[in-house]
Design an enzyme around this catalytic site. Structure first.
Site, PDB file in Angstrom:
ATOM      1  N   HIS A   1      15.942   8.922  -5.041  1.00 23.63           N
ATOM      2  CA  HIS A   1      16.766   7.778  -5.442  1.00 23.63           C
ATOM      3  C   HIS A   1      18.116   8.180  -6.023  1.00 23.63           C
ATOM      4  O   HIS A   1      18.955   7.327  -6.277  1.00 23.63           O
ATOM      5  CB  HIS A   1      16.004   6.918  -6.459  1.00 23.63           C
ATOM      6  CG  HIS A   1      14.874   6.179  -5.826  1.00 23.63           C
ATOM      7  ND1 HIS A   1      14.949   4.876  -5.442  1.00 23.63           N
ATOM      8  CD2 HIS A   1      13.636   6.590  -5.455  1.00 23.63           C
ATOM      9  CE1 HIS A   1      13.819   4.497  -4.883  1.00 23.63           C
ATOM     10  NE2 HIS A   1      12.993   5.522  -4.876  1.00 23.63           N
TER      11      HIS A   1
ATOM     12  N   ASP B   1      26.599   7.880  -8.480  1.00 19.93           N
ATOM     13  CA  ASP B   1      25.405   7.026  -8.501  1.00 19.93           C
ATOM     14  C   ASP B   1      24.715   7.124  -7.141  1.00 19.93           C
ATOM     15  O   ASP B   1      25.385   7.023  -6.101  1.00 19.93           O
ATOM     16  CB  ASP B   1      25.843   5.569  -8.747  1.00 19.93           C
ATOM     17  CG  ASP B   1      24.808   4.784  -9.539  1.00 19.93           C
ATOM     18  OD1 ASP B   1      23.639   5.172  -9.513  1.00 19.93           O
ATOM     19  OD2 ASP B   1      25.188   3.771 -10.165  1.00 19.93           O
TER      20      ASP B   1
HETATM   21  P1  ADQ Z   1      19.488   3.272 -12.016  1.00 20.26           P
HETATM   22  O1  ADQ Z   1      20.328   4.429 -12.449  1.00 20.26           O
HETATM   23  O2  ADQ Z   1      18.626   2.696 -13.043  1.00 20.26           O
HETATM   24  O3  ADQ Z   1      18.594   3.630 -10.738  1.00 20.26           O
HETATM   25  P2  ADQ Z   1      20.689   0.848 -10.642  1.00 20.26           P
HETATM   26  O4  ADQ Z   1      20.586   1.084  -9.197  1.00 20.26           O
HETATM   27  O5  ADQ Z   1      21.974   0.216 -10.999  1.00 20.26           O
HETATM   28  O6  ADQ Z   1      20.604   2.182 -11.512  1.00 20.26           O
HETATM   29  O7  ADQ Z   1      19.500  -0.084 -11.107  1.00 20.26           O
HETATM   30  C1  ADQ Z   1      19.445  -0.643 -12.386  1.00 20.26           C
HETATM   31  C2  ADQ Z   1      18.485  -1.832 -12.410  1.00 20.26           C
HETATM   32  O8  ADQ Z   1      18.308  -2.234 -13.779  1.00 20.26           O
HETATM   33  C3  ADQ Z   1      19.011  -3.040 -11.670  1.00 20.26           C
HETATM   34  O9  ADQ Z   1      17.984  -3.586 -10.887  1.00 20.26           O
HETATM   35  C4  ADQ Z   1      19.461  -4.020 -12.759  1.00 20.26           C
HETATM   36  O10 ADQ Z   1      19.242  -5.353 -12.471  1.00 20.26           O
HETATM   37  C5  ADQ Z   1      18.599  -3.642 -13.940  1.00 20.26           C
HETATM   38  N1  ADQ Z   1      19.375  -3.841 -15.193  1.00 20.26           N
HETATM   39  C6  ADQ Z   1      20.543  -3.292 -15.508  1.00 20.26           C
HETATM   40  N2  ADQ Z   1      20.944  -3.720 -16.701  1.00 20.26           N
HETATM   41  C7  ADQ Z   1      20.022  -4.539 -17.165  1.00 20.26           C
HETATM   42  C8  ADQ Z   1      19.854  -5.280 -18.391  1.00 20.26           C
HETATM   43  N3  ADQ Z   1      20.729  -5.235 -19.398  1.00 20.26           N
HETATM   44  N4  ADQ Z   1      18.766  -6.010 -18.526  1.00 20.26           N
HETATM   45  C9  ADQ Z   1      17.863  -6.061 -17.550  1.00 20.26           C
HETATM   46  N5  ADQ Z   1      17.953  -5.379 -16.407  1.00 20.26           N
HETATM   47  C10 ADQ Z   1      19.013  -4.627 -16.218  1.00 20.26           C
HETATM   48  C11 ADQ Z   1      18.355   4.770  -9.876  1.00 20.26           C
HETATM   49  C12 ADQ Z   1      19.581   5.479  -9.322  1.00 20.26           C
HETATM   50  C13 ADQ Z   1      20.454   4.454  -8.603  1.00 20.26           C
HETATM   51  C14 ADQ Z   1      19.650   3.779  -7.503  1.00 20.26           C
HETATM   52  C15 ADQ Z   1      18.326   3.245  -8.046  1.00 20.26           C
HETATM   53  C16 ADQ Z   1      17.429   2.756  -6.917  1.00 20.26           C
HETATM   54  O11 ADQ Z   1      20.311   6.076 -10.378  1.00 20.26           O
HETATM   55  O12 ADQ Z   1      21.597   5.083  -8.057  1.00 20.26           O
HETATM   56  O13 ADQ Z   1      20.403   2.693  -6.991  1.00 20.26           O
HETATM   57  O14 ADQ Z   1      17.624   4.250  -8.743  1.00 20.26           O
HETATM   58  O15 ADQ Z   1      17.217   3.730  -5.962  1.00 20.26           O
END
Ligand code: ADQ
Length: 732
Positions: free
Chosen positions: A164, A371
């Site tokens: 991921h 990312d």
């Molecule tokens: P993350 O680094 O966690 O994931 P991201 O892909 O942006 O990053 O996912 C974050 C998730 O957390 C989103 O679904 C979002 O809705 C939720 N979220 C963020 N802020 C929030 C808040 N304040 N309250 C509730 N929910 C919140 C890792 C990798 C990424 C990759 C994903 C999936 O780092 O690059 O996209 O896995 O493969």
């Protein structure tokens, strides 16, 4: 129905301890929320850590029962290992390194040992429940050794792996002391998936350079099996976000927030607190934007939503302080009694509150420094039912490869960010909708279900390909039959390719000359008066003559341009021209100029561009380019382009090893024919052989041959056995 075992560091349910009591709650994060409904529809079990030590869990049996009732199987990890594995190798080594922060990476042997221990604990749990037909899908950087550990325990298992986070370029990856173990660990899978082609390419590059395995654009040959590596850009749970803006709960929350914010434009920033997300850089750019564009003061608010993350790792504690400080500074500098430039929330929000912010925001500022994908960008766009809103997205997020209609910026370039903010805040509504509709359509099509289905389809397809190849492997019994058939034969023809079949490839063609053992093997085979041995090669006739001319074997040079039958002289079977070379040579030379390590070989009736010594990826790219250019140029010249192993060859049409084989077969009534070869040029031979002939491809890949052997050394063992058979024959 085939079962699916999903394996990830965390289960989709987390056990929390509050006031001495344990509670089960859904886990946060894209993978858990996105896949939760899909995995329930799939007859699957999710295996992972429940967020709490086994000792505490044992205390409350109903917690365990609740997890099992949701098809969640917890893996137990000791508190000590959680520290060294999760906070250690995962978050202090792999995470920073793979996100291009090598200076943050720590290398600790004892943490590495914990990583191995935890991966082994996972392997034991998975192997304990796996049934023969199950598919196993392993997720993310916490479990990179698991595929190989599973392969050792369950050699026939169907194992997929998805990373991921980014897979970094070779120059970064090689810094890891345990780089080879990680690669070998991943190669235990049948399919290794990444968010983008760039990451897949980096992985293949590292596999080739560090382990030396044969690699094509999406395939690796690992001893006796093939492994695929490919891109599967992860989508979001589309249904969950597409209609949420209209939901009454969202509307109510939106109204509440709007009232507090007043009538200003809203810029939204949502991330876990992580140095890869570029939060300080974003804040500084916002402040500079206000300096440069004072007319926006009082008219725009940045809602900065930050989710606490890895709070026990020092880098993260420091970052928290930095962000707190910057927010205070900027609010102090630009704020007024009635207006606070930044609204800062440091917490996780319930789904409808997050959705309300998505639906309210005029601009989403998604500017990570690096990312893997970034789901926030996709969630924001999907929530925008009316199509309004502007996404600013950094080019170093995997999502940028699919969301090209967003304003794409370089997160390190403050000027770029300032320009993007102004453009976004002033963008006409019609343009916003125009851009978003295209991206929304894409996100609807390629949602999380499609992502998972495509991955599983490709995994099963890879398994099918492996089975096809295994079915062709020359078994011990068939080998016995082959030897027996030769023994009984009165007139046998053995057509043997040379490079890649009798000897492995070497960087320079002239270095692959036969050693004395191989010479004496060919001589022994050829000494049998009841069989003819012909070396059927793409090499020029002078080289073949120099190496094998003194033996009693027949020779075919330049894929059939020249034939020298046993006891005869060299003859060419065609009236060929070579004037075309003047036109084609400069094109090959141009490829040499642009591809260090490559060179042109001129043969009597063909020209060859060799790129075995060139950088592998550049070589493949240039080969594609050359073939394209050649195809346009040679139209009407009665030429053909042959793609061999790391060579592109141009030669007269209608000449191929198949025609030479037909000529040789027409010379006698053979009652035994054996052909062995490794590449595309040998396929022409395989195709013209009678169905009773023994055709053997050396190496893996689709082939018209009836059987396969995995390497030149297996081919040599078989031939040695056939030669031994000769020795036991009575002299005639
Ligand atoms: P993350 O680094 O966690 O994931 P991201 O892909 O942006 O990053 O996912 C974050 C998730 O957390 C989103 O679904 C979002 O809705 C939720 N979220 C963020 N802020 C929030 C808040 N304040 N309250 C509730 N929910 C919140 C890792 C990798 C990424 C990759 C994903 C999936 O780092 O690059 O996209 O896995 O493969």
């Amino acid at each position: 129905m085939q079962r699916l075992l999903i394996v990830s560091n965390r289960l989709p349910l987390t056990v929390h301890e509050r006031k001495g009591e344990l509670h089960v709650e859904p886990s946060a994060g894209g993978l858990a929320t996105g896949l939760s409904s899909w995995y329930r529809s799939c007859n699957s079990i999710w295996i992972g850590w429940a967020g709490i030590t086994q000792k505490k869990m044992k205390r409350e049996k109903d917690i365990m029962a609740r997890l099992l009732s949701e098809n969640c199987l917890p893996v137990s990890i000791s508190q000590q290992d959680v520290e060294a594995y999760y906070n250690g190798i995962c978050n202090k080594t792999i995470w920073p390194l793979f996100h291009y922060f090598p200076l943050y990476a720590e290398y600790s042997e004892s943490s590495w040992q914990a990583y191995q221990r935890v991966n082994t604990a996972f392997a034991n749990v998975v192997a304990g429940v796996a049934r023969p037909n199950d598919m196993i899908w392993v997720h993310d950087y916490h479990l990179m050794l698991l595929p190989q550990l599973l392969r050792e325990r369950l050699p026939r298992a169907t194992v997929g792996y998805f990373l991921h986070i980014p897979f970094p370029s070779f120059e970064i990856f090689r810094l890891l002391p345990w780089r080879n173990q990680i690669l070998e660990g991943l190669l235990g899978a049948d399919l290794v998936g990444f968010h983008t082609y760039d990451y897949a390419g980096h992985f293949l590059d590292s596999v080739q350079r560090l382990l030396g395995y044969d690699v094509t654009t999406t395939q690796i040959t690992v001893s006796n099996r093939i492994v695929r590596a490919d891109a599967f850009p992860m989508g979001i749970n589309h249904e969950r976000f597409a209609g949420v803006a209209e939901d009454t709960k969202t509307q109510a929350e939106r109204k509440r927030v709007r009232k507090k914010l007043g009538d200003c434009q809203v810029i939204l920033s949502v991330d876990r607190l992580d140095y890869t997300k570029g939060i300080p850089q974003r804040l500084e750019a916002f402040s500079a934007f206000l300096d440069r564009n004072p007319k926006f003061k009082g008219r725009v608010t940045l809602v900065l939503l930050v989710v606490p993350s890895r709070t026990r790792v020092e880098q993260y504690m420091r970052l928290k302080k930095q962000v707190d400080g910057l927010v205070g500074e900027i609010n102090g500098k630009h704020g007024t009694i009635g207006w606070m430039p930044i609204w800062y929330l440091y917490r996780s929000l319930p789904f409808h509150s997050l959705a309300a912010l998505y639906s309210l925001a005029d601009v989403a500022l998604v500017t990570p420094l690096r990312d893997g994908m970034n789901l926030v960008a996709k969630e924001y766009l999907t929530t925008k039912a009316d199509g309004r809103g502007v996404l600013i997205l950094s080019e170093t997020a995997g999502a940028a490869q699919e969301l090209g209609e967003a304003i794409i910026i370089n997160a390190n370039d403050q000027e770029d960010l300032i320009r993007a903010l102004k453009q976004a805040l002033e963008m006409p509504e019609q343009e916003q909708v125009g851009r978003n509709r295209i991206m929304q359509k894409r996100l609807r099509r390629y949602n999380i279900v499609r992502w998972a289905d495509e991955f599983i389809d490709k995994l099963l397809n890879t398994k099918g390909l492996q089975r096809e190849m295994a079915a062709k492997a020359l078994t011990y019994e068939m080998q016995r039959k082959l030897v027996n058939d030769l023994r009984k034969s009165d007139r046998a023809l053995l057509l043997l390719d040379y490079d890649g079949t009798l000897v492995p490839f070497s960087p320079k063609p002239e270095e692959a000359r036969p050693g004395t053992a191989l010479m004496s093997l060919v001589e022994k085979l050829a000494a049998n008066p009841r069989s003819d041995v012909v070396l059927i090669s793409g090499r020029d006739k002078d080289t073949l003559e120099r190496w094998f001319g003194h033996l009693s074997a027949g020779l075919v040079a330049e894929h059939g341009v020249w034939i020298k039958e046993k006891g005869g002289g060299w003859e060419t079977i065609e009236t060929l021209t070579s004037e075309w070379k003047e036109e084609v040579y400069p094109m090959l030379e141009s490829s040499v100029d642009r591809t260090p390590g490559s060179f042109v070989e001129e043969k009597g009736f063909s020209l060859v561009w060799h790129y075995r010594k060139a950088d592998p990826r550049l070589g493949e790219l240039r080969a594609r380019e050359l073939i394209n250019n050649l195809s346009n140029t040679i139209a009407g010249l009665n030429l053909q382009i042959l793609e061999g192993s790391k060579v592109v060859e141009v030669k007269n049409a209608d000449i191929n090893k198949g025609r030479a084989a037909l000529t040789l077969m027409s010379r006698a009534e053979w009652d035994f024919v054996l052909a062995m070869g490794d590449d595309a040029t040998d396929e022409d031979t395989f195709k013209v052989l009678p169905s009773t002939a023994w055709s053997i491809k050396v190496g893996f890949g689709a082939s018209a041959a009836r059987f396969s052997l995995s390497s030149p050394s297996e081919a040599i063992s078989l031939l040695t056995e056939l030669a031994g058979q000769n020795m036991s024959l009575p002299d005639s």
